[in-house]
Design a protein around this motif. Structure first.
Motif, mmCIF file in Angstrom:
data_model
loop_
_atom_site.group_PDB
_atom_site.id
_atom_site.type_symbol
_atom_site.label_atom_id
_atom_site.label_comp_id
_atom_site.label_asym_id
_atom_site.label_seq_id
_atom_site.Cartn_x
_atom_site.Cartn_y
_atom_site.Cartn_z
ATOM 1 N N ASP A 157 -18.232 -25.792 -13.537
ATOM 2 C CA ASP A 157 -19.668 -26.552 -13.990
ATOM 3 C C ASP A 157 -20.281 -26.945 -12.948
ATOM 4 O OD1 ASP A 157 -17.856 -28.303 -13.156
ATOM 5 O OD2 ASP A 157 -18.471 -29.954 -14.795
ATOM 6 N N ARG A 158 -19.801 -26.250 -11.443
ATOM 7 C CA ARG A 158 -20.500 -26.720 -10.306
ATOM 8 C C ARG A 158 -20.582 -25.561 -9.533
ATOM 9 N NH1 ARG A 158 -18.551 -32.250 -7.926
ATOM 10 N NH2 ARG A 158 -16.614 -31.585 -8.694
ATOM 11 N N VAL A 159 -20.503 -24.356 -10.056
ATOM 12 C CA VAL A 159 -20.732 -23.144 -9.048
ATOM 13 C C VAL A 159 -21.631 -23.101 -8.070
ATOM 14 C CG1 VAL A 159 -20.938 -20.793 -9.073
ATOM 15 C CG2 VAL A 159 -19.650 -22.026 -11.134
ATOM 16 N N GLY A 160 -22.820 -23.483 -8.303
ATOM 17 C CA GLY A 160 -24.103 -23.758 -7.250
ATOM 18 C C GLY A 160 -23.471 -24.544 -6.194
ATOM 19 N N THR A 161 -23.423 -25.606 -6.627
ATOM 20 C CA THR A 161 -23.156 -26.779 -5.523
ATOM 21 C C THR A 161 -22.101 -26.528 -4.811
ATOM 22 O OG1 THR A 161 -23.844 -28.350 -7.150
ATOM 23 C CG2 THR A 161 -22.671 -29.238 -5.446
ATOM 24 N N MET A 162 -20.756 -26.109 -5.501
ATOM 25 C CA MET A 162 -19.514 -25.753 -4.418
ATOM 26 C C MET A 162 -19.662 -24.509 -3.719
ATOM 27 S SD MET A 162 -18.237 -28.691 -4.982
ATOM 28 C CE MET A 162 -16.910 -28.342 -4.039
ATOM 29 N N THR A 163 -20.405 -23.673 -4.276
ATOM 30 C CA THR A 163 -20.814 -22.381 -3.412
ATOM 31 C C THR A 163 -21.698 -22.557 -2.168
ATOM 32 O OG1 THR A 163 -20.547 -21.085 -5.406
ATOM 33 C CG2 THR A 163 -21.448 -19.998 -3.414
ATOM 34 N N GLY A 164 -22.633 -23.560 -2.475
ATOM 35 C CA GLY A 164 -23.576 -24.057 -1.571
ATOM 36 C C GLY A 164 -22.789 -24.612 -0.161
ATOM 37 N N LEU A 165 -21.860 -25.618 -0.528
ATOM 38 C CA LEU A 165 -20.818 -26.316 0.211
ATOM 39 C C LEU A 165 -20.181 -25.187 1.090
ATOM 40 C CD1 LEU A 165 -19.766 -28.988 1.253
ATOM 41 C CD2 LEU A 165 -17.854 -28.719 -0.461
ATOM 42 N N SER A 167 -20.827 -21.991 1.472
ATOM 43 C CA SER A 167 -21.515 -21.128 2.224
ATOM 44 C C SER A 167 -22.139 -21.940 3.448
ATOM 45 C CB SER A 167 -22.609 -20.777 1.497
ATOM 46 O OG SER A 167 -22.263 -19.902 0.421
ATOM 47 N N MET A 168 -22.294 -23.292 3.262
ATOM 48 C CA MET A 168 -22.933 -24.018 4.313
ATOM 49 C C MET A 168 -21.774 -24.293 5.548
ATOM 50 S SD MET A 168 -24.504 -28.016 4.401
ATOM 51 C CE MET A 168 -22.857 -28.705 3.862
ATOM 52 N N PHE A 360 -26.521 -14.077 1.866
ATOM 53 C CA PHE A 360 -25.062 -13.914 1.724
ATOM 54 C C PHE A 360 -24.510 -15.198 0.796
ATOM 55 C CE2 PHE A 360 -21.080 -16.040 3.077
ATOM 56 C CZ PHE A 360 -20.314 -14.871 2.971
ATOM 57 N N PRO A 361 -25.211 -16.482 0.986
ATOM 58 C CA PRO A 361 -24.684 -17.405 -0.431
ATOM 59 C C PRO A 361 -25.381 -17.176 -1.575
ATOM 60 C CG PRO A 361 -26.093 -18.266 1.379
ATOM 61 C CD PRO A 361 -25.819 -17.069 2.036
ATOM 62 N N LEU A 362 -26.370 -16.462 -1.565
ATOM 63 C CA LEU A 362 -26.913 -15.936 -2.780
ATOM 64 C C LEU A 362 -26.069 -15.057 -3.611
ATOM 65 C CD1 LEU A 362 -29.069 -15.924 -5.109
ATOM 66 C CD2 LEU A 362 -30.361 -14.187 -3.801
ATOM 67 N N ALA A 363 -25.528 -13.978 -2.790
ATOM 68 C CA ALA A 363 -24.586 -13.098 -3.266
ATOM 69 C C ALA A 363 -23.284 -13.546 -3.795
ATOM 70 C CB ALA A 363 -24.211 -11.864 -2.443
ATOM 71 N N LEU A 364 -22.808 -14.598 -3.184
ATOM 72 C CA LEU A 364 -21.562 -15.355 -3.497
ATOM 73 C C LEU A 364 -21.768 -15.898 -4.968
ATOM 74 C CD1 LEU A 364 -20.129 -16.687 -0.353
ATOM 75 C CD2 LEU A 364 -19.292 -14.632 -1.181
ATOM 76 N N THR A 365 -22.967 -16.593 -4.881
ATOM 77 C CA THR A 365 -23.300 -17.352 -6.159
ATOM 78 C C THR A 365 -23.269 -16.533 -7.368
ATOM 79 O OG1 THR A 365 -24.561 -19.035 -4.894
ATOM 80 C CG2 THR A 365 -24.648 -19.279 -7.231
ATOM 81 N N MET A 366 -24.209 -15.173 -7.133
ATOM 82 C CA MET A 366 -24.285 -14.336 -8.273
ATOM 83 C C MET A 366 -23.007 -13.671 -8.710
ATOM 84 S SD MET A 366 -27.536 -12.729 -6.543
ATOM 85 C CE MET A 366 -27.416 -11.061 -7.503
ATOM 86 N N ILE A 367 -21.952 -13.464 -7.655
ATOM 87 C CA ILE A 367 -20.360 -13.172 -8.158
ATOM 88 C C ILE A 367 -19.758 -14.053 -9.207
ATOM 89 C CG2 ILE A 367 -18.161 -12.558 -7.308
ATOM 90 C CD1 ILE A 367 -19.370 -11.574 -4.782
#
Length: 440
Positions: A157-165, A167-168, A360-367
């Protein structure tokens, strides 16, 4: 489909990822808050270690070549080894995850990174140096593939937030290794061996939480088998990475998978061209060597804040195509600026291209958003990243060939801008609100 009002709520497809028997409990957040915090820390530490093995080499490559007697040809091949290893070893990640669980494989990957980085400085020749580098890159490859899987499993339920962490952390590690390797080498006595080997310590630190998590997962699985209840995490699901919801070969016939692979490949191409050639473009325009290096560091540093924000925005959208197009326009503007006034607007072009490289982080989120199941995210991540990295290998080499034969940067910059077109098209196709499992 209703767009959630809060970033921490379900992303598109999360509802379809609800627990189901076929997935041994399905994705769910860690029941224990402290274990969730350990996992978040583990993700960040792992991400910090997924690029220093690559970006620490460039600043010391001349000293390494002189000491090891490495030819120019071998040094050139060395710059193409990372994407090749990412593609080759990444293909093994799904099978290893099915056998041992994603967490255990990430743990093993970090151990391989630490070992390779520790052994590499003691190489007495080119062969040992390349072998140790390959070991570290193999660890990076499997971890690259499984990071989206870990995020999807532990934080559905936090794919975007944790992918952002994550990727950062990856962007921070990339920039830190490029900027700090030479000063650290000087502080440690001036030997490239000590400066390069110091990065093994960071990998060893990152290994600690993953050792704990892997041990806890095994203990939880044993308790469940004994009739107990696993109160900490989906340990049984940890070793069930790929239920048989579809034949593994079917992904090669998936338009979504191919769109994602092409998008991933061309954004990786742009990133490796930037890391390999941007300083030379600025130097040929009359910018000093030190300033050219600083401009590259600025490009990479742009990924630190944007890598955290961009996935959170993407998770709110049903279609990520608008983000793909926006990043592509930034890239085209940056290349146009380099062609028109490479020195006069150098800082502006570095900023524009730094934003563009955040694909790159956008691609990971989309996966994570384009799959419903654990099996789906493992297969899509492995396919998109492995095929994508294979596609990225020729790009930096073609830029070098055009630069050598044309004697300037006009043709190479036209090629770089041309690469943006298939990246945008594939990204728009991959960003549509659909899922891999639906195509089956």
């Amino acid at each position: 489909m209703h767009t959630p009002p809060s970033d921490d709520l379900a992303t598109p497809g999360t509802a379809a990822s609800a627990p189901r028997p076929a997935e041994h409990g399905g994705p769910r957040r860690a029941a224990s808050p402290w274990r969730g915090r350990v996992m978040a820390a583990g993700l960040m530490l792992a991400a910090l270690n997924l690029r220093p093995a690559v970006t620490s080499l460039g600043p010391l490559l001349e000293e390494i070549r002189d000491d090891l007697g490495m030819s120019g040809t071998v040094a050139g091949v060395l710059t193409s080894v990372p994407p090749a290893c990412f593609a080759l070893f990444g293909l093994t990640a799904p099978r290893l995850a099915r056998r041992w669980g994603p967490g255990a494989i990430v743990c093993a990957g970090l151990a391989a990174i630490a070992t390779g980085l520790l052994v590499r400085p003691f190489a007495g020749g080119t062969v040992v140096f390349l072998a140790a580098s390959a070991l570290a890159l193999a660890g990076i490859a499997v971890s690259n593939i499984l990071m989206p899987v870990i995020v999807k499993r532990w934080f559905p339920d936090r794919v975007g937030t944790m992918t952002g962490l994550y990727s950062m952390g990856l962007s921070l590690g990339t920039a830190a290794a490029a900027a700090a390797t030479v000063p650290m080498t000087d502080a440690l006595g001036g030997s490239w061996r000590s400066g390069l080997g110091a990065w093994a310590l960071l990998a060893a630190v990152a290994l600690v939480p993953w050792l704990f998590l892997s041990r806890a997962a095994r203990a939880g699985t044993s308790g469940t088998e004994a009739g107990g209840t696993d109160t900490h995490a989906p340990a049984a699901a940890e070793t069930a990475a790929a239920p048989t919801d579809a034949p593994a070969t079917r992904i090669t016939r998936s338009p979504l998978a191919w769109a994602m692979a092409v998008f991933f490949g061309f954004q990786a191409t742009a990133a490796y061209i930037s890391m390999g050639w941007m300083p030379q473009i600025f130097r040929d325009a009359g910018v000093s060597a030190s300033t050219s290096g600083l401009l590259l560091a600025v490009m990479m540093a742009m990924g630190v804040p944007l890598a955290f924000v961009l996935p959170r925005i993407a998770a709110r959208l049903r279609h990520q195509g608008v983000l793909v197009i926006t990043l592509g326009v930034f890239g085209l503007a940056g290349y146009a600026g380099l062609w028109l006034a490479p020195a006069g607007g150098a800082w502006a072009w570095a900023l524009l291209l730094g934003v563009s490289n955040c694909a790159f982080p956008l691609a990971l989120t989309m996966i994570g958003m384009r799959t419903r199941t654990h099996a789906g995210v493992v297969r899509l991540s492995a396919f998109a990243q492995s095929v994508g990295y294979l596609l990225s290998i020729p790009g930096p080499l073609l830029v070098g060939v055009l630069y050598q034969h044309s004697g300037g940067w006009g043709q190479p910059l036209a090629l770089m801008a041309g690469f943006m077109v298939p990246q945008i098209v594939a990204g728009v196709l991959a960003g549509r609100d659909r899922h891999l499992e639906d195509e089956a």
